[in-house]
Design an enzyme around this catalytic site. Structure first.
Site, PDB file in Angstrom:
ATOM      1  N   VAL A 160      46.607  39.531  39.886  1.00  0.00           N
ATOM      2  CA  VAL A 160      45.698  40.141  39.531  1.00  0.00           C
ATOM      3  C   VAL A 160      46.469  40.302  38.577  1.00  0.00           C
ATOM      4  O   VAL A 160      45.885  40.039  37.009  1.00  0.00           O
ATOM      5  CB  VAL A 160      45.450  41.004  40.479  1.00  0.00           C
ATOM      6  CG1 VAL A 160      45.735  41.905  39.370  1.00  0.00           C
ATOM      7  CG2 VAL A 160      44.412  41.370  41.451  1.00  0.00           C
ATOM      8  N   HIS A 205      43.548  31.451  46.762  1.00  0.00           N
ATOM      9  CA  HIS A 205      44.218  31.440  47.401  1.00  0.00           C
ATOM     10  C   HIS A 205      44.832  30.053  47.909  1.00  0.00           C
ATOM     11  O   HIS A 205      45.304  29.846  48.968  1.00  0.00           O
ATOM     12  CB  HIS A 205      44.380  32.493  48.616  1.00  0.00           C
ATOM     13  CG  HIS A 205      44.928  33.924  47.190  1.00  0.00           C
ATOM     14  ND1 HIS A 205      46.144  34.204  46.647  1.00  0.00           N
ATOM     15  CD2 HIS A 205      44.057  35.552  47.661  1.00  0.00           C
ATOM     16  CE1 HIS A 205      46.122  35.469  46.351  1.00  0.00           C
ATOM     17  NE2 HIS A 205      45.006  35.774  46.750  1.00  0.00           N
ATOM     18  N   SER A 211      54.616  43.778  50.210  1.00  0.00           N
ATOM     19  CA  SER A 211      53.396  44.480  49.784  1.00  0.00           C
ATOM     20  C   SER A 211      52.029  44.068  50.622  1.00  0.00           C
ATOM     21  O   SER A 211      50.927  45.133  50.476  1.00  0.00           O
ATOM     22  CB  SER A 211      53.274  43.336  48.235  1.00  0.00           C
ATOM     23  OG  SER A 211      52.394  43.440  47.299  1.00  0.00           O
ATOM     24  N   TYR A 222      56.834  35.620  39.859  1.00  0.00           N
ATOM     25  CA  TYR A 222      56.131  37.212  39.281  1.00  0.00           C
ATOM     26  C   TYR A 222      58.169  37.556  38.850  1.00  0.00           C
ATOM     27  O   TYR A 222      57.876  37.963  38.441  1.00  0.00           O
ATOM     28  CB  TYR A 222      56.247  37.074  41.137  1.00  0.00           C
ATOM     29  CG  TYR A 222      56.221  38.821  41.328  1.00  0.00           C
ATOM     30  CD1 TYR A 222      54.830  39.753  40.872  1.00  0.00           C
ATOM     31  CD2 TYR A 222      56.530  40.049  41.056  1.00  0.00           C
ATOM     32  CE1 TYR A 222      54.239  40.595  41.178  1.00  0.00           C
ATOM     33  CE2 TYR A 222      56.523  41.376  41.006  1.00  0.00           C
ATOM     34  CZ  TYR A 222      55.123  41.265  41.234  1.00  0.00           C
ATOM     35  OH  TYR A 222      55.071  42.923  40.728  1.00  0.00           O
ATOM     36  N   ALA A 245      49.087  44.095  29.837  1.00  0.00           N
ATOM     37  CA  ALA A 245      49.320  43.211  30.788  1.00  0.00           C
ATOM     38  C   ALA A 245      50.481  43.847  31.218  1.00  0.00           C
ATOM     39  O   ALA A 245      50.738  43.409  32.485  1.00  0.00           O
ATOM     40  CB  ALA A 245      49.843  41.985  30.754  1.00  0.00           C
ATOM     41  N   THR A 246      51.075  45.174  30.767  1.00  0.00           N
ATOM     42  CA  THR A 246      51.275  45.888  31.219  1.00  0.00           C
ATOM     43  C   THR A 246      51.676  46.125  32.587  1.00  0.00           C
ATOM     44  O   THR A 246      50.502  46.873  32.905  1.00  0.00           O
ATOM     45  CB  THR A 246      52.778  46.750  30.588  1.00  0.00           C
ATOM     46  OG1 THR A 246      51.309  47.792  30.355  1.00  0.00           O
ATOM     47  CG2 THR A 246      53.001  45.909  28.933  1.00  0.00           C
ATOM     48  N   ASN A 267      49.327  49.858  31.990  1.00  0.00           N
ATOM     49  CA  ASN A 267      48.116  49.920  30.974  1.00  0.00           C
ATOM     50  C   ASN A 267      47.067  49.305  32.019  1.00  0.00           C
ATOM     51  O   ASN A 267      45.542  49.104  32.042  1.00  0.00           O
ATOM     52  CB  ASN A 267      48.187  49.404  29.918  1.00  0.00           C
ATOM     53  CG  ASN A 267      49.205  49.737  29.234  1.00  0.00           C
ATOM     54  OD1 ASN A 267      48.620  51.032  28.658  1.00  0.00           O
ATOM     55  ND2 ASN A 267      49.797  48.962  27.838  1.00  0.00           N
ATOM     56  N   MET A 268      47.519  47.763  32.566  1.00  0.00           N
ATOM     57  CA  MET A 268      46.818  47.524  34.299  1.00  0.00           C
ATOM     58  C   MET A 268      46.293  48.356  34.995  1.00  0.00           C
ATOM     59  O   MET A 268      45.157  48.286  35.167  1.00  0.00           O
ATOM     60  CB  MET A 268      47.732  46.036  34.946  1.00  0.00           C
ATOM     61  CG  MET A 268      47.719  45.223  33.738  1.00  0.00           C
ATOM     62  SD  MET A 268      47.916  43.341  35.285  1.00  0.00           S
ATOM     63  CE  MET A 268      46.707  43.510  36.457  1.00  0.00           C
ATOM     64  N   ARG A 294      49.585  48.430  43.480  1.00  0.00           N
ATOM     65  CA  ARG A 294      51.183  50.036  43.895  1.00  0.00           C
ATOM     66  C   ARG A 294      51.900  50.436  43.123  1.00  0.00           C
ATOM     67  O   ARG A 294      52.187  50.976  42.347  1.00  0.00           O
ATOM     68  CB  ARG A 294      51.221  49.047  45.598  1.00  0.00           C
ATOM     69  CG  ARG A 294      51.669  50.452  45.936  1.00  0.00           C
ATOM     70  CD  ARG A 294      52.055  50.007  47.602  1.00  0.00           C
ATOM     71  NE  ARG A 294      53.065  48.925  47.556  1.00  0.00           N
ATOM     72  CZ  ARG A 294      54.024  48.910  47.550  1.00  0.00           C
ATOM     73  NH1 ARG A 294      55.068  50.183  47.807  1.00  0.00           N
ATOM     74  NH2 ARG A 294      55.138  48.632  47.606  1.00  0.00           N
TER      75      ARG A 294
END
Length: 348
Positions: A55, A146, A176, A241, A275-276, A279-280, A305
């Site tokens: 996401v 995916h 996660s 990531y 994209a932080t 903020n997302m 989360r």
């Protein structure tokens, strides 16, 4: 107990080509059709294993294309203003009328785009939840997936299609997933992390998970191996990531370069800001809070989360972590990949 679990899985899923798919979401015929899905050179695919920053990266790719559109529009406006300068007096009235109509059309188009969620703007290839005709989508088409490498379109190797693969250290991805099972109504809640870990390491995630984004993925090890070992046959960018966490701006610049987008520094700044994680979480187009209550138990938690590295340390015991490490070493010994397991440690 095992028979009960099997019956529960069969209620929601069917097995096809070694993978489990949700009965109400996809058909064997549709999966077959993807092998011959007509791919364009201009297509962009984001591929991830579940819970690996999908996401987040989806948001960045969409923002990059948005900013490119804004830059193009600004450049066209500037050039038009220069060429019209000498004839301004003669065509002022006409140009004003045309400009109003053009601005209205652009505004309407912009508002429509802004009202669309990221899931609509960059949909999952394998789960056409909106019933769209993907062949009718204008270029460049943006897709999320995916899917494992062997289930993707055969045309992928024949085109200049850009594939961005984002991998996450599997301990954090697993933890996660464990928390995600508590809010998703389409999957059985994992009893405990130990139970999930054994399924996760053996690639038997589907035995306890019913979520359609999960069951098709199978083993993290098989997924990453399939894509990484074929990277030289593709127009391929591999990111992790963790490097995105450590240097978000650097990751955005890598994606821009790979996608062939030359953006101004101010545009890069806007992308990084939007994209932080903070903020997302507050962006209704990107935070997936738009999913209906029948899909997500919103009282049990948020779709987004924590967005951190090393959270596995808060969940796994020392023994579980050591067992995971041993399986990881055996399964990944022939791949030159290193992951950051904790931001205070070097990649290994």
């Amino acid at each position: 107990m095992a028979d009960t679990a099997a019956k529960s899985s069969e209620t929601y899923m069917f097995q096809y080509k070694g993978y489990n798919f949700p009965k109400d979401t996809v058909t064997p015929e549709y999966i077959d059709s993807l092998e011959d899905f007509e791919i364009r050179d201009s297509d962009v695919f984001l591929v991830t294993y579940l819970k690996s920053g999908t996401v987040w990266t989806q948001q960045i790719i969409i923002l990059i294309h948005e900013e490119e559109g804004s830059n193009a529009a600004e450049s066209e406006d500037f050039n038009a203003a220069e060429s019209q300068g000498s004839n301004a007096a003669q065509s002022e009235s006409s140009n004003a009328t045309q400009s109003e109509g053009s601005n209205a059309a652009e505004s309407e188009s912009s508002n429509a785009a802004e009202s669309d969620t990221n899931m609509k703007r960059m949909p999952w290839l394998e789960y056409n939840l909106e019933g769209q005709d993907y062949n009718m989508r204008p270029s460049p088409r943006l897709f999320t997936s995916h899917l494992t490498y062997n289930l993707m379109s055969k045309m992928l190797k024949e085109k200049k299609t850009k594939v961005i693969y984002v991998a996450r250290n599997p301990k954090d991805a697993m933890v996660s997933l464990f928390h995600f099972s508590k809010i998703c109504t389409c999957m059985e809640t994992a009893k405990n992390i130990g139970d999930l870990m054994e399924k996760y390491l053996s690639g038997q995630v589907a035995r306890i998970l019913i979520l359609f984004l999960t069951v098709v993925a199978g083993s993290w090890f098989d997924h990453i191996r399939g894509w990484y070992t074929h990277r030289e046959q593709l127009n391929f960018l591999f990111l992790t990531y963790e490097e995105m966490i450590q240097d978000l701006r650097g990751a955005v610049l890598k994606m821009c370069h790979f996608l062939g987008k030359r953006l101004q520094d101010s545009a890069i700044d806007r992308i990084v800001e939007k994209a932080t994680f903070k903020n997302m979480k507050n962006d209704p187009k990107a935070n997936y809070e738009f999913l209906p209550e029948k899909a997500i138990l919103k009282d049990n938690g948020k779709f987004l989360r924590k967005g951190t590295v090393g959270d596995w340390k808060n969940t796994l015991t020392v023994a579980q972590s050591e067992h995971f490490d041993e399986v990881y070493r055996q399964r990944m010994k022939d791949l030159p990949l290193k992951f950051v397991w904790d931001l205070n440690e070097d990649a290994s």
